[in-house]
Scaffold this active site. Structure first.
Site, PDB file in Angstrom:
ATOM      1  N   GLY A 126      -8.971 -43.219  43.489  1.00 54.42           N
ATOM      2  CA  GLY A 126      -8.827 -42.180  44.508  1.00 54.42           C
ATOM      3  C   GLY A 126      -8.058 -42.582  45.752  1.00 54.42           C
ATOM      4  O   GLY A 126      -8.319 -42.051  46.831  1.00 54.42           O
ATOM      5  N   ASN A 130       0.631 -32.051  40.288  1.00 57.19           N
ATOM      6  CA  ASN A 130       0.237 -33.372  39.786  1.00 57.19           C
ATOM      7  C   ASN A 130       1.141 -34.423  40.402  1.00 57.19           C
ATOM      8  O   ASN A 130       2.323 -34.178  40.611  1.00 57.19           O
ATOM      9  CB  ASN A 130       0.399 -33.406  38.253  1.00 57.19           C
ATOM     10  CG  ASN A 130       0.011 -34.750  37.656  1.00 57.19           C
ATOM     11  OD1 ASN A 130      -1.040 -35.312  37.987  1.00 57.19           O
ATOM     12  ND2 ASN A 130       0.844 -35.278  36.771  1.00 57.19           N
ATOM     13  N   HIS A 152       2.701 -38.043  39.520  1.00 53.80           N
ATOM     14  CA  HIS A 152       2.910 -38.863  38.320  1.00 53.80           C
ATOM     15  C   HIS A 152       3.758 -40.075  38.696  1.00 53.80           C
ATOM     16  O   HIS A 152       4.780 -39.928  39.383  1.00 53.80           O
ATOM     17  CB  HIS A 152       3.628 -38.035  37.246  1.00 53.80           C
ATOM     18  CG  HIS A 152       3.895 -38.811  35.997  1.00 53.80           C
ATOM     19  ND1 HIS A 152       2.908 -39.066  35.064  1.00 53.80           N
ATOM     20  CD2 HIS A 152       5.007 -39.419  35.551  1.00 53.80           C
ATOM     21  CE1 HIS A 152       3.415 -39.791  34.083  1.00 53.80           C
ATOM     22  NE2 HIS A 152       4.685 -40.017  34.356  1.00 53.80           N
ATOM     23  N   ASP A 172       3.372 -33.426  31.743  1.00 56.72           N
ATOM     24  CA  ASP A 172       4.299 -33.986  32.740  1.00 56.72           C
ATOM     25  C   ASP A 172       5.683 -33.345  32.685  1.00 56.72           C
ATOM     26  O   ASP A 172       6.693 -33.998  32.956  1.00 56.72           O
ATOM     27  CB  ASP A 172       4.426 -35.516  32.566  1.00 56.72           C
ATOM     28  CG  ASP A 172       3.098 -36.227  32.793  1.00 56.72           C
ATOM     29  OD1 ASP A 172       2.278 -35.731  33.589  1.00 56.72           O
ATOM     30  OD2 ASP A 172       2.885 -37.278  32.162  1.00 56.72           O
TER      31      ASP A 172
HETATM   32  C1  GRF Z   1      -1.511 -42.945  40.615  1.00 59.31           C
HETATM   33  O1  GRF Z   1      -0.575 -43.904  40.263  1.00 59.31           O
HETATM   34  C2  GRF Z   1      -1.063 -41.586  40.153  1.00 59.31           C
HETATM   35  O2  GRF Z   1       0.313 -41.411  40.236  1.00 59.31           O
HETATM   36  C3  GRF Z   1      -1.485 -41.598  38.720  1.00 59.31           C
HETATM   37  O3  GRF Z   1      -2.719 -42.264  38.705  1.00 59.31           O
HETATM   38  C4  GRF Z   1      -2.800 -43.133  39.826  1.00 59.31           C
HETATM   39  C5  GRF Z   1      -3.999 -42.736  40.611  1.00 59.31           C
HETATM   40  O4  GRF Z   1      -4.271 -43.588  41.668  1.00 59.31           O
HETATM   41  N1  GRF Z   1      -1.505 -40.264  38.168  1.00 59.31           N
HETATM   42  P1  GRF Z   1      -5.433 -43.249  42.687  1.00 59.31           P
HETATM   43  O5  GRF Z   1      -6.685 -42.929  41.862  1.00 59.31           O
HETATM   44  O6  GRF Z   1      -5.015 -42.071  43.520  1.00 59.31           O
HETATM   45  O7  GRF Z   1      -5.631 -44.487  43.494  1.00 59.31           O
END
Ligand code: GRF
Length: 230
Positions: free
Chosen positions: A19, A112, A114, A150
């Site tokens: 998170g 989202n 990504h 995606d």
């Molecule tokens: C991030 O790299 C995001 O792009 C991907 O999952 C990761 C999540 O990181 N979808 P976090 O849980 O927000 O630290």
């Protein structure tokens, strides 16, 4: 007397892991740099560390294994989200594929983040795949979610170099540093009512956005080739 128009500033966040993107949103709201409200944090992993970042009243989680089907889980998740009346639903490290009915239910409000320069490297292990392919550049994208994984239109991207000797973890850490400002910059447009998805086209201020915006070194978004930030 006409009613004051409300800003689309209610944000629901979907998470599965640590998170850090959620924390970036919370910090920006606290700092007054993102005029928004978190209306709920939703997870398919009841033990996700991300949930701990908000007060219990804002948390919803359930285990997909307790539901008869993927559709049944996503319907319950969708009902819980809808009850919070969000303007935007942000997948920030939500690692479960959303079924078509869920995506269609929230289409136009579902974003989202990504970790790749889409359309390159949809799916998992993006950093390792970029290194294995000898890419000079990698990065992150914020896109509208459509049923195909995606593949929705990309609103904005942030680029980072791939350095000699990078392993997947080193590259992931460099990408994460730009993910947070990228997500915040897109959310500022979203809550200001400047961003929309019309059919398969993303619009900014009512005009079609044919090329993703780019995050500059000051954390602002620019249209490619434009003089100033949007
Ligand atoms: C991030 O790299 C995001 O792009 C991907 O999952 C990761 C999540 O990181 N979808 P976090 O849980 O927000 O630290």
């Amino acid at each position: 007397m006409s009613a004051t128009p409300t800003r689309p500033d209610r944000i629901a966040v979907l998470v599965s892991g640590r998170g850090s993107n959620l924390q970036a949103i919370l910090d920006a709201i606290d700092a007054g740099t993102l005029p928004a409200h978190i209306v709920g944090v939703f997870s398919d992993k009841p033990s996700a560390a991300a949930l701990e970042r908000v007060e219990p009243a804002l948390r919803w989680s359930a285990s997909p294994k307790d539901y008869a089907s993927r559709e049944a889980f996503d319907a319950a998740l969708g009902d819980a989200i809808e009850a919070t009346q969000p303007d935007w639903i942000v997948c920030a490290g939500y690692l479960r594929i959303l079924c078509d009915a869920f995506v269609e239910r929230f289409q136009g409000r579902l974003l989202n983040i990504h970790p790749s320069l889409l359309p390159k490297y949809p799916g998992l292990r993006t950093h390792a795949r970029a290194i294995a392919d000898g890419e000079a550049e990698h990065g992150a994208s914020v896109h509208f979610v459509i049923p195909e994984l995606d593949a929705g239109t990309v609103v904005a991207q942030a680029r980072v170099p791939v350095r000699p000797g990078d392993d997947a973890d080193a590259l992931a850490a460099r990408v994460l540093e730009v993910e947070h400002p990228l997500l915040l910059a897109v959310l500022r447009l979203a809550v200001a009512g400047r961003l929309a998805e019309r059919g398969t086209t993303t619009t900014l201020d009512g005009h079609a956005l044919f090329t993703p915006l780019l995050l500059d070194s000051a954390g602002a978004l620019r249209a490619p080739g434009a003089d100033g930030p949007v």
